[in-house]
Design an enzyme around this catalytic site. Structure first.
Site, PDB file in Angstrom:
ATOM      1  N   HIS A 129       7.244   3.615  -9.919  1.00  0.00           N
ATOM      2  CA  HIS A 129       7.907   4.105 -11.130  1.00  0.00           C
ATOM      3  C   HIS A 129       7.811   2.990 -12.160  1.00  0.00           C
ATOM      4  O   HIS A 129       8.096   1.832 -11.835  1.00  0.00           O
ATOM      5  CB  HIS A 129       9.376   4.435 -10.854  1.00  0.00           C
TER       6      HIS A 129
ATOM      7  N   THR B  72       9.462  -0.850 -10.709  1.00  0.00           N
ATOM      8  CA  THR B  72      10.864  -0.536 -10.454  1.00  0.00           C
ATOM      9  C   THR B  72      11.192  -0.808  -8.984  1.00  0.00           C
ATOM     10  O   THR B  72      12.210  -0.370  -8.481  1.00  0.00           O
ATOM     11  CB  THR B  72      11.150   0.941 -10.801  1.00  0.00           C
ATOM     12  N   TRP B  73      10.311  -1.518  -8.269  1.00  0.00           N
ATOM     13  CA  TRP B  73      10.467  -1.787  -6.832  1.00  0.00           C
ATOM     14  C   TRP B  73      10.426  -0.482  -6.041  1.00  0.00           C
ATOM     15  O   TRP B  73      11.038  -0.368  -4.982  1.00  0.00           O
ATOM     16  CB  TRP B  73      11.763  -2.523  -6.528  1.00  0.00           C
ATOM     17  N   HIS B  74       9.686   0.518  -6.530  1.00  0.00           N
ATOM     18  CA  HIS B  74       9.681   1.839  -5.910  1.00  0.00           C
ATOM     19  C   HIS B  74       8.282   2.236  -5.443  1.00  0.00           C
ATOM     20  O   HIS B  74       7.937   3.415  -5.465  1.00  0.00           O
ATOM     21  CB  HIS B  74      10.187   2.889  -6.900  1.00  0.00           C
ATOM     22  N   CYS B  75       7.452   1.299  -5.016  1.00  0.00           N
ATOM     23  CA  CYS B  75       6.068   1.647  -4.709  1.00  0.00           C
ATOM     24  C   CYS B  75       5.962   2.445  -3.406  1.00  0.00           C
ATOM     25  O   CYS B  75       6.769   2.290  -2.488  1.00  0.00           O
ATOM     26  CB  CYS B  75       5.191   0.406  -4.678  1.00  0.00           C
TER      27      CYS B  75
END
Length: 663
Positions: free
Chosen positions: A309, A565-568
């Protein structure tokens, strides 16, 4: 407890998913020996983990709880290299994340196009994980007996209601439960992964691992240990070779082998799981040979389909009478003592929240969509139009400046935090060497699809108007906003003179002093209309009209400031081995999370997602953990109540305290 060299089940990676998998499987049958290998340190009773309000510390570049991966330079980021952090501590992201409770949309999981992964199949697992600690009118979609706690925290900054009044005035309706799997446009008081009863962060390791190890002796934890490769014997994943997390002797690496009799589950995360597979011989044969690895199984999709994200922040000054967390994180000793004392007394106060008090999920109106470029309009029609449960953007309010406080003047701030829910862009990650410590070839693909720009620009404009309609608002932090032309009506403005004097006080001799005209104070807003009953009906600042040149300034700002967003997710995708519309380079896993071409090996983390999910991904990571544990249990022949795999409740006061000397 001595660590054996052979287990029934090995879980590789103790992150949000891996901790759940290991804890559940250890409670499947207490005669099973389960090993959990984690590269980071143990998080047991670590205050930097369990105190919610100090989470920004984990994101510093010298953090000991995160690893930072640097990408290749990208023209889509104005030549920048993206920095993508990953948790490096037991519990993974659940130990250091923003603690925002957000669920994906029902269509997200249906879009996986995998048997057993429809939302109707997964909802029982979503409920199984959580204890929903608030009143609700839809108990059929929430859980009330799970190990992970969900609440509003034990403190709420005043910015919450101010934000919600402002968004309502923009036509974004207040919603009691925006995480109902179907609502894609609305604002809410944001829930958090915080235990209301204790004021502690609710992380995966304390909930699943430490609680189990306290009560049973069949779960073995191996920390500070990096997975090198999986050893395949006669077509079956039989063992794993590990190295210390940090090389002890560069010339002579120290290896250790652990064996698994029944099952290996790879759960090293979206970045590391594909690298482990590639070092083990799974991947694109051409890339493997180029990296010096003998190909074992031809799976070109390993390391492809990288998604995230895309996030950016826009901070604002607020009036001095309002509350923020700025003085606390800046290091004011008196404020910090007061805040820590309150939390240790009763688990309440500013330490018992993340300061992210409210937010929105939004879709553009037909009029807003018509003003975006044609490429996004086409993408919207293809991807979003027939899926009304999918939001396009998220933004939320943070009760302070989210960033380095040594770079800005003292004062009080608020920050708008945006992220694109379903980017069209894709990236990749591949090994460059068999060496487990080698830097990978990493292209996260941020903004490499032109369709991603329009919604990012739109969300900046939307959230800026939210800020300007808030009573807190006192001007932009101009250094952290687009560089609009000086003559533009859209230009950012500093604090107005009245607010500057209020901050400065009667003895300050320079408040409001201007150097020429390169900065300008905010224009005085329209007065309140006392005839209105509620403040959200009062527009204090007129909406900004942006022209084409202004849009270019915003686009340039986004290219220069967009980050992870650290959402990979997505690099070991579930999907047909030959590929599909959403897994173009070929699937890595079948619908039961088995790696193609080998027996006894599953992947269970966010890398399995073939397509994105419209949420902060801790929820999905837990869901994948629950699903993977169930699949393993079924494969081992367990049925019925055994698959409940109930974990003991974590209780305070029954564990040794861990020191902070290494932090």
């Amino acid at each position: 407890m001595a660590i054996p060299e052979e287990f029934d089940i090995l879980v590789l990676g103790g992150g949000s998913s891996g901790s759940c998998i290991a804890g559940r499987l250890a409670n499947l049958d207490h005669s099973l020996k389960v090993g959990l290998i984690e590269a980071g340190e143990n998080n047991l009773n670590n205050p930097w983990v369990y105190l919610p309000g100090i989470y920004p510390r984990n994101m510093k570049l010298d953090s000991k709880t995160a690893s930072f991966y640097t990408s290749n330079p990208s023209p889509h980021l104005n030549g920048r290299r993206a920095i993508v952090p990953c948790a490096n501590i037991l519990g993974g992201g659940s130990s250091i994340n923003f603690m925002m409770y957000t669920r994906g949309s029902a269509s997200d999981y249906d879009d996986f196009e995998a048997e057993g992964w429809k939302t109707k199949d997964l909802l029982p697992l979503m409920k199984k994980t959580e204890t929903y600690q608030r009143a609700c009118n839809n108990p059929e979609i929430h859980g009330f007996e799970g190990p992970i706690k969900v609440s509003f925290g034990n403190y709420t900054y005043p910015v919450c209601q101010d934000f919600l009044r402002a968004t309502e005035s923009q036509g974004i309706p207040y919603v009691d439960d925006l995480e109902d799997l179907v609502t894609a446009h609305g604002a809410e008081h944001w829930l958090k992964w915080i235990n209301r009863d204790t004021g502690r962060r609710s992380d995966s390791a304390h909930a699943f691992v430490h609680s189990t190890m306290r009560n049973h002796d069949n779960l073995y934890l191996i920390c500070n240990t990096k997975v090198d490769k999986i050893i395949v014997e006669d077509g079956r994943a039989a063992a794993v070779r590990t190295v210390p997390s940090k090389p002890l002797n560069a010339k002579k690496p120290t290896h250790k082998v652990y064996r698994a009799r029944k099952q290996i589950v790879l759960s090293c995360g979206t970045i590391s799981s594909p690298l482990v597979l590639q070092r083990s011989g799974f991947g694109d044969p051409i890339k493997l040979r180029a990296a010096g690895v003998k190909p074992l199984v031809n799976l070109p999709g390993v390391g492809r389909n990288f998604q995230d994200h895309y996030c950016f922040f826009s901070p604002y000054r607020i009036k001095p009478q309002y509350e923020s967390f700025d003085d606390f994180v800046r290091g004011d000793a008196n404020i910090q003592k007061k805040v820590f004392d309150q939390w240790y007394a009763n688990g309440t106060g500013p330490l018992a929240t993340n300061g992210i008090e409210a937010g929105v999920k939004i879709r553009p109106t037909p009029e807003e969509l018509s003003q975006m470029d044609e490429s996004f309009q086409e993408g919207y029609r293809e991807y979003f139009e027939d899926k009304p449960d999918k939001p396009v953007m998220h933004y939320s309010i943070i009760a302070g400046f989210f960033g380095d406080h040594t770079k800005i003047p003292p004062g009080k701030y608020m920050t708008m935090f945006h992220f694109l829910e379903y980017p069209f862009s894709r990236g990749s990650i591949h090994i460059t060497s068999p060496d487990p410590y080698a830097t990978p070839d990493f292209d996260p693909g941020f903004m490499n699809d032109e369709r991603d720009m329009a919604p990012m620009v739109w969300s900046y404009k939307k959230s800026r108007e939210t800020a300007r309609k808030m009573d807190h608002f006192a001007g932009e932090v101009t250094s952290h906003h687009p560089l609009f032309p000086y003559s533009s009506e859209a230009r950012a403005y500093e604090m107005d003179l009245e607010t500057s004097n209020a901050y400065g006080g009667p003895l300050n001799l320079t408040a409001g002093l201007a150097h020429g005209s390169w900065t300008q104070p905010l224009k005085k807003p329209a007065g309140r209309n006392e005839g209105h009953v509620t403040s959200n009906q009062v527009e204090l600042h007129p909406d900004i009209e942006y022209d084409e040149e202004d849009d270019k300034a915003i686009e340039n700002y986004i290219r220069e400031h967009t980050e992870t967003t650290w959402h990979c997710l997505g690099t070991c995708s579930i999907g047909p081995r030959e590929g599909s519309k959403i897994v173009k380079w070929g699937g890595v896993l079948d619908h039961r999370s088995n790696v193609y071409g080998v027996k006894g090996l599953k992947v269970g983390d966010l890398s399995v997602c073939p397509d994105n999910v419209g949420c902060n991904t801790y929820t999905t990571a837990l869901l994948i953990g629950e699903k993977t544990a169930t699949l393993v249990g079924e494969d081992l022949g367990y049925t019925g109540e055994a698959l409940d795999m109930t974990v003991p409740q974590f209780k305070l006061g029954t564990y040794e305290k861990t020191g902070l000397a290494r932090f």
